[in-house]
Scaffold this motif. Structure first.
Motif, PDB file in Angstrom:
ATOM      1  N   GLU A  53       0.817  -1.201  -0.241  1.00 48.40           N
ATOM      2  CA  GLU A  53       0.024  -0.017  -0.068  1.00 48.40           C
ATOM      3  C   GLU A  53       0.901   1.310   0.106  1.00 48.40           C
ATOM      4  OE1 GLU A  53      -3.218   2.452  -0.093  1.00 48.40           O
ATOM      5  OE2 GLU A  53      -3.541   0.230  -0.080  1.00 48.40           O
ATOM      6  N   GLY A  54       0.481   2.098  -1.041  1.00 48.77           N
ATOM      7  CA  GLY A  54       1.278   3.609  -0.844  1.00 48.77           C
ATOM      8  C   GLY A  54       2.681   3.330  -1.570  1.00 48.77           C
ATOM      9  N   PHE A  55       2.699   2.421  -2.534  1.00 47.97           N
ATOM     10  CA  PHE A  55       4.137   2.177  -2.986  1.00 47.97           C
ATOM     11  C   PHE A  55       4.298   3.236  -4.125  1.00 47.97           C
ATOM     12  CE2 PHE A  55       6.869   0.719  -6.418  1.00 47.97           C
ATOM     13  CZ  PHE A  55       8.006   0.027  -5.699  1.00 47.97           C
ATOM     14  N   VAL A  56       5.508   3.888  -4.034  1.00 47.23           N
ATOM     15  CA  VAL A  56       5.834   5.073  -4.993  1.00 47.23           C
ATOM     16  C   VAL A  56       7.298   4.583  -5.591  1.00 47.23           C
ATOM     17  CG1 VAL A  56       6.713   7.244  -5.101  1.00 47.23           C
ATOM     18  CG2 VAL A  56       4.830   6.474  -3.359  1.00 47.23           C
ATOM     19  N   ALA A  57       7.000   4.879  -7.088  1.00 47.32           N
ATOM     20  CA  ALA A  57       8.003   4.329  -7.781  1.00 47.32           C
ATOM     21  C   ALA A  57       8.537   5.559  -8.811  1.00 47.32           C
ATOM     22  CB  ALA A  57       7.657   3.094  -8.881  1.00 47.32           C
ATOM     23  N   GLY A  58       9.766   6.031  -9.165  1.00 45.91           N
ATOM     24  CA  GLY A  58      10.162   7.195 -10.207  1.00 45.91           C
ATOM     25  C   GLY A  58      11.040   6.536 -11.223  1.00 45.91           C
ATOM     26  N   ASP A  59      11.190   7.125 -12.193  1.00 44.54           N
ATOM     27  CA  ASP A  59      12.169   7.028 -13.459  1.00 44.54           C
ATOM     28  C   ASP A  59      12.260   8.365 -14.016  1.00 44.54           C
ATOM     29  OD1 ASP A  59      11.679   3.841 -13.703  1.00 44.54           O
ATOM     30  OD2 ASP A  59       9.776   4.614 -13.578  1.00 44.54           O
ATOM     31  N   LEU A  60      13.441   8.451 -14.393  1.00 46.12           N
ATOM     32  CA  LEU A  60      14.051   9.459 -15.249  1.00 46.12           C
ATOM     33  C   LEU A  60      14.615   8.724 -16.384  1.00 46.12           C
ATOM     34  CD1 LEU A  60      14.336  12.442 -15.571  1.00 46.12           C
ATOM     35  CD2 LEU A  60      16.286  12.655 -14.458  1.00 46.12           C
ATOM     36  N   ALA A  61      14.185   9.227 -17.833  1.00 41.80           N
ATOM     37  CA  ALA A  61      14.737   8.446 -19.048  1.00 41.80           C
ATOM     38  C   ALA A  61      15.211   9.346 -20.050  1.00 41.80           C
ATOM     39  CB  ALA A  61      13.899   7.458 -19.420  1.00 41.80           C
ATOM     40  N   ARG A  62      16.229   9.244 -20.654  1.00 43.64           N
ATOM     41  CA  ARG A  62      16.435  10.289 -21.584  1.00 43.64           C
ATOM     42  C   ARG A  62      17.097   9.401 -22.813  1.00 43.64           C
ATOM     43  NH1 ARG A  62      17.475  15.715 -22.760  1.00 43.64           N
ATOM     44  NH2 ARG A  62      18.862  16.068 -24.365  1.00 43.64           N
ATOM     45  N   GLU A  63      16.525   9.678 -23.958  1.00 47.49           N
ATOM     46  CA  GLU A  63      16.581   9.286 -25.168  1.00 47.49           C
ATOM     47  C   GLU A  63      16.680  10.198 -26.374  1.00 47.49           C
ATOM     48  OE1 GLU A  63      15.444   4.541 -24.893  1.00 47.49           O
ATOM     49  OE2 GLU A  63      14.308   5.804 -26.267  1.00 47.49           O
ATOM     50  N   GLY A  64      17.594  10.492 -27.119  1.00 47.36           N
ATOM     51  CA  GLY A  64      17.888  11.442 -28.190  1.00 47.36           C
ATOM     52  C   GLY A  64      17.407  13.113 -27.349  1.00 47.36           C
ATOM     53  N   ASP A  65      16.647  13.686 -28.049  1.00 43.92           N
ATOM     54  CA  ASP A  65      16.423  14.824 -27.442  1.00 43.92           C
ATOM     55  C   ASP A  65      14.835  14.712 -26.558  1.00 43.92           C
ATOM     56  OD1 ASP A  65      14.423  14.331 -29.471  1.00 43.92           O
ATOM     57  OD2 ASP A  65      14.950  16.081 -30.599  1.00 43.92           O
ATOM     58  N   ARG A  66      14.595  13.855 -26.315  1.00 42.63           N
ATOM     59  CA  ARG A  66      13.414  13.520 -25.256  1.00 42.63           C
ATOM     60  C   ARG A  66      13.802  13.052 -24.110  1.00 42.63           C
ATOM     61  NH1 ARG A  66       9.030   9.702 -27.452  1.00 42.63           N
ATOM     62  NH2 ARG A  66       8.128  11.604 -28.359  1.00 42.63           N
ATOM     63  N   THR A  67      13.355  13.927 -23.073  1.00 36.86           N
ATOM     64  CA  THR A  67      13.538  13.376 -21.581  1.00 36.86           C
ATOM     65  C   THR A  67      12.128  12.891 -21.024  1.00 36.86           C
ATOM     66  OG1 THR A  67      15.492  14.467 -21.255  1.00 36.86           O
ATOM     67  CG2 THR A  67      14.369  13.930 -19.199  1.00 36.86           C
ATOM     68  N   VAL A  68      12.131  12.144 -20.322  1.00 35.50           N
ATOM     69  CA  VAL A  68      10.863  11.663 -19.535  1.00 35.50           C
ATOM     70  C   VAL A  68      10.972  11.342 -18.114  1.00 35.50           C
ATOM     71  CG1 VAL A  68       8.750   9.833 -19.681  1.00 35.50           C
ATOM     72  CG2 VAL A  68      10.110  10.433 -21.756  1.00 35.50           C
ATOM     73  N   ALA A  69      10.181  11.973 -17.342  1.00 33.08           N
ATOM     74  CA  ALA A  69       9.985  11.625 -15.828  1.00 33.08           C
ATOM     75  C   ALA A  69       8.741  10.833 -15.597  1.00 33.08           C
ATOM     76  CB  ALA A  69      10.251  12.958 -15.124  1.00 33.08           C
ATOM     77  N   ARG A  70       8.784   9.944 -14.807  1.00 37.07           N
ATOM     78  CA  ARG A  70       7.380   9.115 -14.414  1.00 37.07           C
ATOM     79  C   ARG A  70       7.532   8.969 -12.966  1.00 37.07           C
ATOM     80  NH1 ARG A  70       6.085   3.714 -13.003  1.00 37.07           N
ATOM     81  NH2 ARG A  70       4.419   2.948 -13.860  1.00 37.07           N
ATOM     82  N   VAL A  71       6.399   9.102 -12.479  1.00 37.58           N
ATOM     83  CA  VAL A  71       6.510   9.122 -10.966  1.00 37.58           C
ATOM     84  C   VAL A  71       4.839   8.212 -10.819  1.00 37.58           C
ATOM     85  CG1 VAL A  71       6.058   9.772  -8.589  1.00 37.58           C
ATOM     86  CG2 VAL A  71       7.641  11.048 -10.052  1.00 37.58           C
ATOM     87  N   SER A  72       5.132   7.072 -10.252  1.00 39.05           N
ATOM     88  CA  SER A  72       3.618   6.154  -9.692  1.00 39.05           C
ATOM     89  C   SER A  72       3.488   6.114  -8.394  1.00 39.05           C
ATOM     90  CB  SER A  72       3.824   4.835 -10.406  1.00 39.05           C
ATOM     91  OG  SER A  72       4.493   4.179  -9.854  1.00 39.05           O
ATOM     92  N   HIS A  73       2.201   6.144  -8.115  1.00 33.52           N
ATOM     93  CA  HIS A  73       1.525   5.950  -6.583  1.00 33.52           C
ATOM     94  C   HIS A  73       0.527   4.930  -6.864  1.00 33.52           C
ATOM     95  CE1 HIS A  73      -1.003   6.853  -2.969  1.00 33.52           C
ATOM     96  NE2 HIS A  73       0.422   6.967  -2.449  1.00 33.52           N
ATOM     97  N   SER A  74       0.759   3.674  -5.774  1.00 36.64           N
ATOM     98  CA  SER A  74      -0.294   2.482  -5.775  1.00 36.64           C
ATOM     99  C   SER A  74      -1.227   2.601  -4.598  1.00 36.64           C
ATOM    100  CB  SER A  74       0.532   1.277  -6.017  1.00 36.64           C
ATOM    101  OG  SER A  74       1.205   1.219  -7.337  1.00 36.64           O
ATOM    102  N   THR A  75      -2.475   2.319  -4.834  1.00 36.05           N
ATOM    103  CA  THR A  75      -3.278   2.182  -3.679  1.00 36.05           C
ATOM    104  C   THR A  75      -4.207   0.874  -3.998  1.00 36.05           C
ATOM    105  OG1 THR A  75      -4.763   3.591  -4.350  1.00 36.05           O
ATOM    106  CG2 THR A  75      -3.410   4.488  -2.848  1.00 36.05           C
ATOM    107  N   LEU A  76      -4.677   0.207  -2.790  1.00 32.37           N
ATOM    108  CA  LEU A  76      -5.500  -0.919  -3.096  1.00 32.37           C
ATOM    109  C   LEU A  76      -6.988  -0.445  -3.194  1.00 32.37           C
ATOM    110  CD1 LEU A  76      -5.538  -4.010  -2.719  1.00 32.37           C
ATOM    111  CD2 LEU A  76      -6.340  -3.854  -0.569  1.00 32.37           C
ATOM    112  N   GLN A  77      -7.563  -0.957  -4.443  1.00 35.49           N
ATOM    113  CA  GLN A  77      -8.797  -0.493  -4.820  1.00 35.49           C
ATOM    114  C   GLN A  77      -9.709  -1.928  -4.974  1.00 35.49           C
ATOM    115  OE1 GLN A  77      -9.838   2.401  -7.878  1.00 35.49           O
ATOM    116  NE2 GLN A  77     -10.587   0.890  -9.150  1.00 35.49           N
ATOM    117  N   GLY A  78     -10.116  -2.280  -3.891  1.00 34.73           N
ATOM    118  CA  GLY A  78     -10.898  -3.511  -3.900  1.00 34.73           C
ATOM    119  C   GLY A  78      -9.843  -4.782  -3.880  1.00 34.73           C
ATOM    120  N   ARG A  79      -9.892  -5.547  -5.004  1.00 32.00           N
ATOM    121  CA  ARG A  79      -8.801  -6.363  -4.827  1.00 32.00           C
ATOM    122  C   ARG A  79      -7.884  -6.193  -6.057  1.00 32.00           C
ATOM    123  NH1 ARG A  79     -10.266 -12.541  -6.632  1.00 32.00           N
ATOM    124  NH2 ARG A  79      -7.842 -12.327  -6.727  1.00 32.00           N
TER     125      ARG A  79
END
Length: 242
Positions: free
Chosen positions: A148-174
């Motif tokens: 519960e509440g797990f957080v993940a983060g990524d920072l990626a760069r390829e060519g002239d594009r940079t992508v940041a990704r952050v996720s947050h997980s919670t329990l919804q039913g099952r």
């Protein structure tokens, strides 16, 4: 996981984690051929951007995909011209032919919303197997593995594009409800978008029963390729009557 925005940056993020789809495809092909040595026709269900299917096409005489999301199919065909990718829903597709191997990789089966839908998908995949053919399914996490509440983060760069990704997980039913926010920087500017992913936490026993009820043996191999393991089944051979 259906938007055009996501399709464009999906592989970039996971490559930054070290994911190697070609190496995984080679491992899956070798695993399948341990059960069916002559396997040469593969269907990759929920093939997405063809990150596995493209490499599979170099390892099998026939390698086709099934994908419900148009943005994913379009990008796959742009990157891998000549591939055959069928439009369809894994729960009830019928392509009118059989394959020696059917795969469903990278937790795609977790996007189904109920045990009944998962069972329908496994049954549909099994119907497309030759007798003695191999079914490989990579699951989402089991319920006891959820944090519960797990957080993940990524920072990626390829060519002239940079992508940041952050996720947050919670329990919804099952299910795991992941709120995933992306920040994408390109020469044209910076854009943001949010994806809400809901992945059902099916139990190991529910997967195994689905395989057995679909006429397949089943074993669970923990660990690779992404830590969630693999379910591997072999379709029962048909017995001719006297």
């Amino acid at each position: 996981m259906y938007s055009t925005d996501l399709a464009e940056v999906y592989e970039t993020v996971y490559r930054s984690r070290g994911k190697d789809w070609a190496a995984e495809a080679e491992d899956i092909a070798a695993l399948a051929r341990r059960h069916a040595p002559d396997a040469d026709a593969l269907l990759d269900v929920a093939c997405g951007t063809a990150a596995h299917l493209g490499p599979f096409s170099k390892l099998f005489g026939t390698a086709e995909g099934l994908e419900i999301a148009a943005p994913m199919r379009d990008l796959a065909l742009e990157r891998w011209p000549g591939l055959t990718i069928h439009e369809g829903d894994m729960r009830d597709f019928d392509l009118g032919r059989r394959y020696s191997v059917v795969t469903c990789m990278f937790c795609a089966i977790g996007y189904l919303g109920s045990v009944e839908e998962m069972r329908s998908a496994v049954a549909s995949m099994a119907r497309h197997l030759d007798p003695g053919g191999v079914l490989v399914v990579e699951p989402w996490w089991f319920p006891e593995q959820f944090t519960e509440g797990f957080v993940a983060g990524d920072l990626a760069r390829e060519g002239d594009r940079t992508v940041a990704r952050v996720s947050h997980s919670t329990l919804q039913g099952r299910a795991t409800r992941m709120e995933v926010r992306f920040l994408v920087g390109e020469p044209s500017g910076i854009r943001t978008f949010t994806e809400i992913d809901v992945l059902t936490l099916f139990t190991r026993e529910e997967y195994e029963q689905a395989f057995r009820d679909a006429g397949c043996s089943v074993s669970y191999r923990p660990g690779p390729p992404t830590g969630r393991g693999l379910f591997v089944g072999t379709k029962e051979r048909e017995v001719s009557g006297r």
